[in-house]
Structure formats: C-alpha cells, structure tokens
Design a protein around this motif. Structure first.
Motif, short mmCIF file in Angstrom:
data_model
loop_
_atom_site.label_atom_id
_atom_site.label_comp_id
_atom_site.label_asym_id
_atom_site.label_seq_id
_atom_site.Cartn_x
_atom_site.Cartn_y
_atom_site.Cartn_z
N GLY A 156 12.42 44.47 44.49
CA GLY A 156 12.00 43.58 43.42
C GLY A 156 11.74 42.17 43.93
N SER A 157 10.80 41.51 43.29
CA SER A 157 10.45 40.16 43.70
C SER A 157 11.61 39.20 43.48
CB SER A 157 9.22 39.69 42.91
OG SER A 157 8.81 38.41 43.30
N VAL A 158 11.92 38.42 44.47
CA VAL A 158 12.91 37.33 44.43
C VAL A 158 14.35 37.85 44.43
CG1 VAL A 158 13.71 35.25 43.24
CG2 VAL A 158 11.28 35.77 43.30
N THR A 159 14.70 38.75 43.50
CA THR A 159 16.08 39.23 43.43
C THR A 159 16.34 40.46 44.29
OG1 THR A 159 15.43 40.19 41.30
CG2 THR A 159 16.77 38.19 41.25
N MET A 160 15.31 41.07 44.84
CA MET A 160 15.41 42.03 45.93
C MET A 160 16.11 43.34 45.59
SD MET A 160 13.74 40.15 47.94
CE MET A 160 13.69 41.35 49.23
N GLU A 161 16.24 43.70 44.30
CA GLU A 161 16.82 45.00 43.96
C GLU A 161 15.91 46.12 44.48
OE1 GLU A 161 17.59 42.32 40.29
OE2 GLU A 161 15.92 42.74 41.64
N ALA A 365 14.85 31.20 34.10
CA ALA A 365 13.52 31.08 33.49
C ALA A 365 12.63 32.26 33.80
CB ALA A 365 12.87 29.77 33.97
N MET A 366 13.03 33.10 34.76
CA MET A 366 12.20 34.21 35.21
C MET A 366 12.55 35.54 34.55
SD MET A 366 12.33 33.30 39.26
CE MET A 366 11.43 34.77 39.75
N ARG A 367 13.78 35.67 34.06
CA ARG A 367 14.25 36.95 33.51
C ARG A 367 14.70 36.75 32.07
NH1 ARG A 367 15.57 39.95 38.34
NH2 ARG A 367 16.35 41.68 37.09
N PRO A 368 14.49 37.75 31.21
CA PRO A 368 14.89 37.62 29.81
C PRO A 368 16.37 37.30 29.64
CG PRO A 368 13.56 39.60 30.15
CD PRO A 368 13.87 39.04 31.51
N GLN A 369 17.20 37.87 30.50
CA GLN A 369 18.62 37.56 30.52
C GLN A 369 19.12 37.65 31.96
OE1 GLN A 369 20.34 40.45 27.91
NE2 GLN A 369 19.85 42.19 29.21
N TRP A 370 20.22 36.97 32.21
CA TRP A 370 20.75 36.95 33.58
C TRP A 370 21.16 38.36 34.00
CZ3 TRP A 370 20.71 32.64 36.61
CH2 TRP A 370 21.30 32.76 37.88
N PRO A 371 20.64 38.87 35.11
CA PRO A 371 20.97 40.24 35.55
C PRO A 371 22.46 40.39 35.81
CG PRO A 371 19.08 39.36 36.76
CD PRO A 371 19.68 38.22 36.02
N PRO A 372 23.09 41.42 35.29
CA PRO A 372 24.54 41.57 35.45
C PRO A 372 24.98 41.77 36.90
CG PRO A 372 23.57 43.55 34.49
CD PRO A 372 22.51 42.51 34.49
N HIS A 373 24.06 42.23 37.76
CA HIS A 373 24.41 42.47 39.15
C HIS A 373 24.17 41.24 40.04
CE1 HIS A 373 20.24 43.74 38.33
NE2 HIS A 373 19.97 43.11 39.46
N ILE A 374 23.77 40.13 39.44
CA ILE A 374 23.54 38.89 40.19
C ILE A 374 24.63 37.88 39.83
CG2 ILE A 374 21.93 37.02 40.70
CD1 ILE A 374 20.88 39.70 41.58
N ARG A 375 25.30 37.33 40.84
CA ARG A 375 26.34 36.34 40.60
C ARG A 375 25.72 35.06 40.06
NH1 ARG A 375 30.85 37.03 44.04
NH2 ARG A 375 31.65 35.11 43.07
N ARG A 376 26.50 34.31 39.30
CA ARG A 376 26.03 33.05 38.74
C ARG A 376 25.90 32.00 39.85
NH1 ARG A 376 23.83 32.70 33.51
NH2 ARG A 376 24.69 34.47 32.34
#
Length: 405
Positions: A156-161, A365-376
């Motif tokens: 995935g772009s930027v977050t690399m999943e 600003a890029m995702r509808p909600q903060w992905p749960p698998h990404i740390r804050r």
C-alpha cells in the motif's frame, strides 16, 4: 526524374544505410508520419497489429521493443505505453468503466488514483468505494452487480501494508470482476503479477499497471507508464481507449528506459538491501515507535509478503521503500526540522532513482480513519537510493539528534 535542387535533395536524397547494423542498444526511431511503399500496403496494415507500422502513436520499432521487454519482465503478453503511471491508471478506468458502474479501490491506494475516482470518474457517473486492503471479507462484502473493476496495490502507498493478493484475486475471479494491480512497488521482480506460482497456481491479476517512472527508468528523469495484460480481448479494449485518448511516449524517453532495464534486477536488489538495513536500524531508535516495511516481522501484512515474495524460504525481494512513525510527542515543527536536516535524503516525491528521498505525510488527512495497525504519531516515508548505507545511516542519526534537541 532525380531532383536537382539542393533543397529537394536534402529531403529526398536516395541514400539508404546498409542493413545488418547491430549494437547492444536498439535504435531510436522517431516518427509521427510513417511512410508506406504503396496504397495497397497503406490499406492492408492494421494499426492494432504489431506486425507493421501505421503512425507514430501506434508504435515504432523502439516502442515495440520496450513493450516486448516489459512483457517479459512481468510475464504478460500485451503492453501499452503511456506518459506516466497515473496515465496507466487512467486509461484502465476510462477503457473499462461507464456511467452506472462502480470501481473498488483499497483505502491505502496511491492518492491520485483515489482522486481520479472522486473527480473525473464521479463526473462521468462512475461510483467508487474504498475497501480495507487487509480484510478480504470487506472486499467481498462490497462487490455488487455494479462492480466492474477492483484495484489492488502491493504494498500500500505510504503505509506499506502488504495484502493477501491471492485471496483478493480469488474473490474477484469467483464474482466475475476484473482486477487491476498497481505493480510499481514490485516492479515485476518481487513477485509475478499474472501467476502467483507456489502460492496459488494459475491465479493472478487481469491487468498490471506500472509507473516506469520509478525502478525501470531508475534515473529520476523519465515519466512513463505501462499497462500489461495476458488476455487479447481485454488488451483490445484497453488499446482502443489508448488510441482514442491519443496517448504517446517520446522516443528518447523509451531509449532511456531500454538502457536502464538490463540493470533493473541489480539496482532493485541494492535498493532492497540498503532499505532493510536502515529500517532495522531505525526500529531500534527511541524516537521511532513503528517501522513500516513489508519484509520486517510485525509490519502489517508481513506474512502475506513472505508467502508471495519469499515463499521458497529465501530472503525474498522488496522495494527500497519504507515509512516510520515518529513518537507523537514530537510536534509537526520538530518533524519538519528532522526532514529539513537530512542532507543525503532529499525532499521530493517519487522513488526508484539513485538519490534517496524523504517526505512527511499527514496520515489523518489521507485515510477516513486512523488505521488500527498503525501506531499514533507522525509518518515519514523514505525512498532509499544507491548511496552507501553507512552514509545514509549517519545522515539519519544526525537528523534525529537535531529533531530531539
């Protein structure tokens, strides 16, 4: 009658160079007009066939050569060249979608791909939904009778999943929906887009879109894209749209990509080695709470990457691209200072060239909600070039010290 004036002889001189010239690099043919030997030949040639030449937009020996080599790279049978990676995404959408259709796009997809759906496609009456790339059940639930195309992206772009590509493709195949993969990250080397091999025999995507701007070019100086297929009927649908949209590429840009292709496997492996070493080093730095790199244990989708890209038990392959999450105690000004302090990592978009790059992103600003698998925290993406790993590590260490001070 032979021409006698100098001006006419400069245009119609009878000399033709002898045939049989051979060199490591193919010749560069530049043409809009293609000359036919007779009216019969003009009428007989089919612009859709690569058995002859009709007009510059429809192909020259130079573009046909690149198309064939890209098919060999990705395991496809037909290839179209377009002016950029985004143009590759656009021609797929415009060829296959019409008013009333729907396209599904992963929520972590390349931003301009989502923007195209929100803008031009919506204006044409084509709707879209975003699906969770890490949840095949979410994709399955969103496919309806209106769904004509599903985009995939790995990583995935930027977050690399890294998604479970075989599972996603199987769902689409069972429902009779076409799949298109943005294969820029894999570059035709990390995995085979049309045949997932040991993971799932005879399962692969229908279309591979590739930003040749990145690794195939390798110089950070060419804009180009490709659309590769295995099915002749599907290719014809794409080719007709390609013709009507008037897409073409410059011969000198094609030459640049042809010159770079032989070194692609060596460069890709070098980017990969350096990126992994830096990613593992950064994972141990106190300012960083998470490193996002598909080949790293614990990174989102790592097991899927290993199954597809390292299924033989080896190290596998991955692009020289990764992101970090800086601890949320650092404000935006500090993160910006970190990026500005880097000397070898230059601030700039794109990737795949010899120069290492860095970009800070506002993930919220890029995702509808903060992905749960990404740390804050704050996300920063790195594209690793071809510099020495020790020099890049020293550059990062100095910049981290500047940010924290």
């Amino acid at each position: 009658m032979p021409a006698k004036t100098t001006s006419t002889q400069l245009i119609h001189h009878p000399y033709e160079p002898p045939a049989g010239f051979a060199a490591p690099q193919p010749g560069v043919f530049k043409a809009s007009t293609v000359v036919f030997p007779s009216v019969a030949a003009m009428r007989a040639r089919d612009w859709k066939s690569r058995q002859g030449y009709t007009y510059g937009l429809h192909g020259t020996p130079t573009t046909f050569t690149l198309e064939e080599r890209l098919c060999a790279l990705e395991g496809g049978k037909q290839c179209l060249l377009v002016p950029s990676g985004l143009a590759a995404i656009s021609v797929v959408a415009l060829a296959l979608l019409k008013n009333g259709d729907e396209v599904l796009i992963p929520d972590n997809a390349y931003g301009p791909s989502k923007a195209l759906a929100e803008g031009e496609l919506a204006a044409f009456g084509i709707t879209h939904q975003l699906y969770d790339a890490l949840d095949p059940a979410d994709l399955a639930a969103r496919i309806s009778d209106r769904t004509q195309l599903v985009w995939l992206e790995a990583a995935g772009s930027v977050t690399m999943e890294f998604p479970d590509l075989p599972a996603l493709v199987r769902i689409c195949r069972d429902k009779g929906v076409l799949t298109a993969l943005d294969n820029t990250w894999g570059a035709g080397l990390a995995f085979a887009p049309f045949d997932f091999g040991a993971v799932e025999a005879r399962v692969g995507v229908d279309i591979s879109a590739h930003a040749l701007t990145k690794y195939p070019s390798g110089g950070g100086d060419v804009l180009m894209g490709s659309v590769i297929t295995r099915d002749e009927a599907l290719h014809l649908r794409l080719k007709l749209a390609h013709m009507r949209l008037g897409f073409g590429v410059g011969a000198n840009d094609v030459e640049s990509v042809l010159r770079s292709l032989p070194s692609l496997p060596l460069r890709y492996a070098a980017h990969d080695r350096t990126a992994r070493e830096l990613a593992h080093w950064l994972a141990g730095q106190k300012e960083i709470v998470q490193v996002l790199h598909p080949a790293m244990q614990g990174s989102p989708g790592h097991a899927h990457w290993r199954a597809l890209c390292a299924h033989d038990g080896g190290a596998g392959l991955a692009a020289g691209l990764f992101s970090i999450i800086l601890d949320e105690r650092f404000n935006q000004a500090q993160v910006d200072r970190f990026c500005d302090s880097l000397k070898l990592f230059k601030l700039g978009y794109s990737w795949g060239g010899p120069v290492s790059l860095v970009v800070p992103y506002e993930l919220a600003a890029m995702r509808p909600q903060w992905p749960p698998h990404i740390r804050r925290g704050t996300l920063v993406r790195f594209s690793v070039g071809l510099e020495t790993v020790d020099d890049l590590q020293a550059d990062l260490a100095e910049a981290l010290g500047t940010m924290a001070s």
